[in-house]
Design a protein around this motif. Structure first.
Motif, PDB file in Angstrom:
ATOM      1  N   GLY A  27       0.669  -1.234   0.023  1.00 43.28           N
ATOM      2  CA  GLY A  27       0.036  -0.191   0.172  1.00 43.28           C
ATOM      3  C   GLY A  27       0.864   1.226   0.072  1.00 43.28           C
ATOM      4  N   THR A  28       0.180   2.374  -0.064  1.00 46.40           N
ATOM      5  CA  THR A  28       0.826   3.535   0.159  1.00 46.40           C
ATOM      6  C   THR A  28       0.377   4.692   1.017  1.00 46.40           C
ATOM      7  N   GLY A  29       1.281   5.422   1.633  1.00 47.30           N
ATOM      8  CA  GLY A  29       0.688   6.568   2.584  1.00 47.30           C
ATOM      9  C   GLY A  29       0.890   7.766   1.913  1.00 47.30           C
ATOM     10  N   THR A  30       1.041   7.931   0.645  1.00 45.05           N
ATOM     11  CA  THR A  30       1.289   9.216   0.003  1.00 45.05           C
ATOM     12  C   THR A  30       0.048   9.637  -0.869  1.00 45.05           C
ATOM     13  N   PRO A  31      -0.420  10.580  -0.546  1.00 44.70           N
ATOM     14  CA  PRO A  31      -1.855  11.045  -1.434  1.00 44.70           C
ATOM     15  C   PRO A  31      -1.353  10.885  -2.957  1.00 44.70           C
ATOM     16  N   GLY A  32      -2.309  10.545  -3.754  1.00 43.65           N
ATOM     17  CA  GLY A  32      -2.018  10.329  -5.399  1.00 43.65           C
ATOM     18  C   GLY A  32      -1.066   9.317  -5.799  1.00 43.65           C
ATOM     19  N   ALA A  33      -0.563   8.446  -4.900  1.00 43.60           N
ATOM     20  CA  ALA A  33       0.301   7.432  -4.864  1.00 43.60           C
ATOM     21  C   ALA A  33      -0.520   5.883  -4.680  1.00 43.60           C
ATOM     22  N   GLU A  34      -0.319   5.091  -5.718  1.00 40.59           N
ATOM     23  CA  GLU A  34      -0.887   3.792  -5.626  1.00 40.59           C
ATOM     24  C   GLU A  34       0.188   2.807  -6.172  1.00 40.59           C
ATOM     25  N   VAL A  35      -0.244   1.458  -6.030  1.00 44.07           N
ATOM     26  CA  VAL A  35       0.514   0.231  -6.305  1.00 44.07           C
ATOM     27  C   VAL A  35      -0.041  -0.546  -7.179  1.00 44.07           C
ATOM     28  N   THR A  36       0.495  -1.151  -8.130  1.00 49.37           N
ATOM     29  CA  THR A  36      -0.276  -2.256  -9.217  1.00 49.37           C
ATOM     30  C   THR A  36       0.673  -3.476  -9.046  1.00 49.37           C
ATOM     31  N   GLU A  37       0.019  -4.399  -8.562  1.00 50.53           N
ATOM     32  CA  GLU A  37       0.946  -5.938  -8.337  1.00 50.53           C
ATOM     33  C   GLU A  37       0.319  -6.773  -9.800  1.00 50.53           C
ATOM     34  N   HIS A  38       1.406  -7.476 -10.251  1.00 49.36           N
ATOM     35  CA  HIS A  38       1.174  -8.110 -11.423  1.00 49.36           C
ATOM     36  C   HIS A  38       1.441  -9.657 -11.025  1.00 49.36           C
ATOM     37  N   GLY A  39       0.930 -10.463 -12.010  1.00 48.14           N
ATOM     38  CA  GLY A  39       1.122 -11.732 -11.887  1.00 48.14           C
ATOM     39  C   GLY A  39       2.554 -12.476 -11.576  1.00 48.14           C
ATOM     40  N   ASP A  40       3.632 -11.951 -12.020  1.00 46.27           N
ATOM     41  CA  ASP A  40       4.747 -12.202 -11.711  1.00 46.27           C
ATOM     42  C   ASP A  40       5.540 -11.972 -10.508  1.00 46.27           C
ATOM     43  N   ARG A  41       4.642 -11.368  -9.508  1.00 40.97           N
ATOM     44  CA  ARG A  41       5.051 -10.947  -8.223  1.00 40.97           C
ATOM     45  C   ARG A  41       5.723  -9.494  -8.253  1.00 40.97           C
ATOM     46  N   SER A  42       5.859  -8.819  -9.360  1.00 39.24           N
ATOM     47  CA  SER A  42       6.368  -7.449  -9.604  1.00 39.24           C
ATOM     48  C   SER A  42       5.326  -6.515  -9.143  1.00 39.24           C
TER      49      SER A  42
END
Length: 250
Positions: free
Chosen positions: A100-115
């Motif tokens: 997750g992120t604690g920064t406004p406007g930031a996000e994460v995308t998890e891929h099938g290869d674990r990256s």
């Protein structure tokens, strides 16, 4: 009737009465009363289900700042290694981590290869990718234990670019040199490299250039430089792969 017969009949009657009384109390499966249910401590002990064991290692949230984003990694154990000369770090977790992120406007995308791609305002700014086989855990403590996840975290995917005229072909060619940790990395490293390449060389922000880049990332990780040409036709990703990353009109 003889006295001895009377005595024998009396004894038989007493035995019969005892048998009937016994069946009445214990039940004989033919309509008699069932045996009384156990009571007291023994019954109570059997009716109580065992409680599940408490989790000895509750999830731990660790924050690491990368590219101005507060990246949050949650797992039973999280270890962040020191920053290396190329700006990357090794992240070691116990089991599969959550992000997750604690920064406004930031996000994460998890891929099938674990990256994992780290984005800010929709633009990739960092990447987490499974570490190369044999890489030490964070802190240089040796090989990872069974069940551990070892990742490389970085925010600089592009080493250099250079334009040149390729004689006998179709025109200009861009030689792209990716950072070493990007070579053979997961899908997130390609996200980051493509974003940084488009920012440095706007001519690469086209379908054919992106497909050529992805083709080299997939099929030529050890090639010294990845040559991309803006004049090559857009034949789609599968067509680019079939053409060995160099599609032509013929």
């Amino acid at each position: 009737m003889r006295a001895s017969h009377v005595v024998a009949l009396g004894v038989a009657a007493l035995v019969l009465a005892a048998i009937v009384a016994s069946r009445t109390e214990l039940g004989d499966g033919t309509g008699g009363s069932a045996a009384p249910a156990p009571t007291g401590t023994a019954a109570a002990t059997r009716s109580v289900a065992p409680e599940p064991p408490a989790d000895p290692t509750p999830p731990h949230r660790h924050s690491v700042v990368v590219a101005g984003v507060d990246l949050e990694i949650t797992a039973a154990e999280v270890t962040v290694g020191d920053q290396r000369a190329d700006g990357t770090r090794t992240i070691t977790t116990s089991g599969a981590p959550a992000y997750g992120t604690g920064t406004p406007g930031a996000e994460v995308t998890e891929h099938g290869d674990r990256s994992v791609t780290v984005l800010r305002d929709g633009t990739p700014v960092a990447a987490l990718t499974p570490a190369a086989r044999g890489e030490k855990t964070a802190g240089g403590t040796g090989s990872p234990s069974r069940g551990a996840t070892v990742l490389t975290l970085g925010d600089d995917a592009l080493d250099s670019t250079a334009w040149a005229q390729r004689e006998g072909e179709g025109g200009l060619s861009l030689a792209v040199v990716p950072a070493s940790w990007v070579r053979g990395g997961g899908e997130a490293t390609l996200d980051l490299l493509a974003a940084q390449l488009a920012a440095a060389e706007p001519e690469t922000d086209s379908d054919t250039m992106r497909d050529q880049l992805a083709c080299h990332h997939l099929g030529a990780p050890d090639k010294a430089s990845w040559n991309l040409e803006p004049w090559r036709p857009d034949v789609g990703m599968f067509g680019t792969i079939a053409a060995r990353c160099n599609p032509t009109d013929s």
